[in-house]
Design an enzyme around this catalytic site. Structure first.
Site, PDB file in Angstrom:
ATOM      1  N   ASP A  13       0.803  -1.236   0.000  1.00 20.97           N
ATOM      2  CA  ASP A  13       0.000   0.000   0.000  1.00 20.97           C
ATOM      3  C   ASP A  13       0.834   1.282   0.000  1.00 20.97           C
ATOM      4  O   ASP A  13       0.350   2.333   0.391  1.00 20.97           O
ATOM      5  CB  ASP A  13      -0.957   0.000   1.187  1.00 20.97           C
ATOM      6  CG  ASP A  13      -0.269   0.324   2.503  1.00 20.97           C
ATOM      7  OD1 ASP A  13       0.898  -0.065   2.677  1.00 20.97           O
ATOM      8  OD2 ASP A  13      -0.895   0.985   3.342  1.00 20.97           O
ATOM      9  N   GLU A  14       2.079   1.198  -0.457  1.00 19.00           N
ATOM     10  CA  GLU A  14       2.961   2.360  -0.394  1.00 19.00           C
ATOM     11  C   GLU A  14       3.834   2.427  -1.632  1.00 19.00           C
ATOM     12  O   GLU A  14       4.336   1.394  -2.075  1.00 19.00           O
ATOM     13  CB  GLU A  14       3.929   2.153   0.773  1.00 19.00           C
ATOM     14  CG  GLU A  14       3.794   3.071   1.929  1.00 19.00           C
ATOM     15  CD  GLU A  14       4.853   2.726   2.958  1.00 19.00           C
ATOM     16  OE1 GLU A  14       6.007   3.118   2.763  1.00 19.00           O
ATOM     17  OE2 GLU A  14       4.507   2.027   3.930  1.00 19.00           O
TER      18      GLU A  14
HETATM   19 MG   LIG Z   1      -0.618   2.653   4.698  1.00 19.95          MG
END
Ligand SMILES: [Mg+2]
Length: 369
Positions: A119-120
């Site tokens: 998620d990055e």
């Molecule tokens: Mg995050």
């Protein structure tokens, strides 16, 4: 005319760097899938078993954080803090699918891209983003498109390097945008606790605090001799980071999950010849990378961005594994046909995913049955 898909930038050149971090990612995806739990404390992790569960919290929503719940906390403790929370098991398959969509979208906003985790990601936009004012608007576009396409929010940090952008993205979560100009780096960084610096964990923080170093400013001024004695080579690195200096490049680890290329038109266009011609160039480049990595693919993805920045992604998964360039072309053109018309294109992109390594033995078996 298009920008070269892989135009090289001088390593010495300072580039405006973005760090994009999805907000409480697993919980946000679960909430997106079940709108009825929106606004409730949501905890994703192992089964709390009425308070006797033995696992930990993986992610929790911001509403759950208000009860003091946080990731890596024992699930039994989370249950005691808020027994009325919605507890859900980790559904990695679901999150991986959303993650792939988010990353493909972010890649379409990048000239250089580096996924860091599910998620990055770090990204560096093309040269059309010339200053931090334009970067701030660009970050808002990215946030809007992530929300519109994927139904979840993210926080974006913009800075002169990876370190600053990473700290900035965490500065105003959730749904935040923090832009730190080069001239503001020290004012931004110095008042923060030393633990804000990536790599300075709990133990190092404790040691630093014992040495009377609590804030980044104190670390930035600390005698290098003293730091080296205490931390070895890491001492110099820590001091460097505390001064806001980070020379790490944004580098894509290509070939792990997908290979894609995007190009922005010098002028927005709806000319089908220009569009398909550009797509051809991108496909050649994707195909070259595919051969280099000895991969077969199964899915072709097309990304289209119109002049108002609205962005669309379409994928087609084939029934066979292949590395055939004509399959990419045919599939991409078919996906493109949905979009060609009066609206002007700002960008077009193509990618392939779902890889399998070319297996030489298997080829032999197929060739000589
Ligand atoms: Mg995050």
């Amino acid at each position: 005319m298009m920008l070269a898909p892989n135009s090289k930038t001088k390593t010495s050149e300072r580039r405006i760097t973005f760090h994009v971090d999805m907000d409480s990612f697993f919980a946000s995806v679960e909430i997106r899938e079940r709108p009825e739990i929106k606004g409730m404390p949501v905890v994703v992790g192992s089964d709390p078993k009425g308070g006797s569960g033995r696992g930990v919290v993986s992610t929790c929503s911001y509403e759950a954080r208000k009860y003091g719940i946080h990731s890596a906390m024992p699930i039994s403790q989370a249950y005691r803090l808020c027994p009325g929370a919605v507890f859900l098991p980790v559904n990695m398959k679901l999150y991986a699918g959303v993650s792939a969509g988010v990353m493909e979208l972010l890649r379409s906003f990048s000239e250089k891209f580096q996924q860091v985790s599910v998620d990055e990601a770090y990204l560096i936009p093309g040269p059309e983003i010339r200053n931090f004012e334009e970067a701030a608007l660009y970050a808002l576009r990215i946030k809007d498109e992530v929300q519109r396409q994927q139904g979840i929010t993210c926080s974006v940090g913009v800075g002169p390097n990876k370190l600053i952008s990473k700290i900035a993205s965490g500065f105003q979560k959730p749904d935040g945008l923090t832009v730190v100009r080069p001239e503001d780096v020290r004012d931004f960084l110095f008042p923060l606790p030393v633990s804000i610096i990536p790599g300075i964990g709990e133990k190092t923080t404790e040691t630093l605090n014992e040495m009377g170093i609590n804030r980044v400013e104190e670390l930035s001024n600390c005698d290098i001799q003293l730091l080296s004695e205490r931390f070895g080579k890491m001492g110099l690195k820590m001091k460097q980071l505390a001064n806001g200096l980070d020379f790490e490049e944004v580098v894509e680890k290509e070939g792990v999950k997908s290979i894609s290329r995007h190009g922005t038109f010098a002028e927005d266009t709806n000319d089908p010849v220009k569009i398909s011609g550009s797509l051809d160039i991108l496909i050649e480049s994707v195909h070259g990378a595919l051969l280099k990595h000895h991969f077969l693919f199964k899915t072709v993805t097309l990304t289209v961005r119109f002049e108002d920045f609205s962005t669309y992604t379409r994928s087609k998964t084939l029934s066979i594994w292949t590395s055939d360039i004509f399959v990419i072309k045919r599939t991409a053109m078919k996906l493109l046909s949905e979009f060609t018309g009066r609206r002007k294109f700002r960008l077009v992109g193509v990618g392939v995913t779902k890889f399998r390594e070319r297996d030489e033995k298997q080829t032999l078996i197929t060739d000589f049955p």
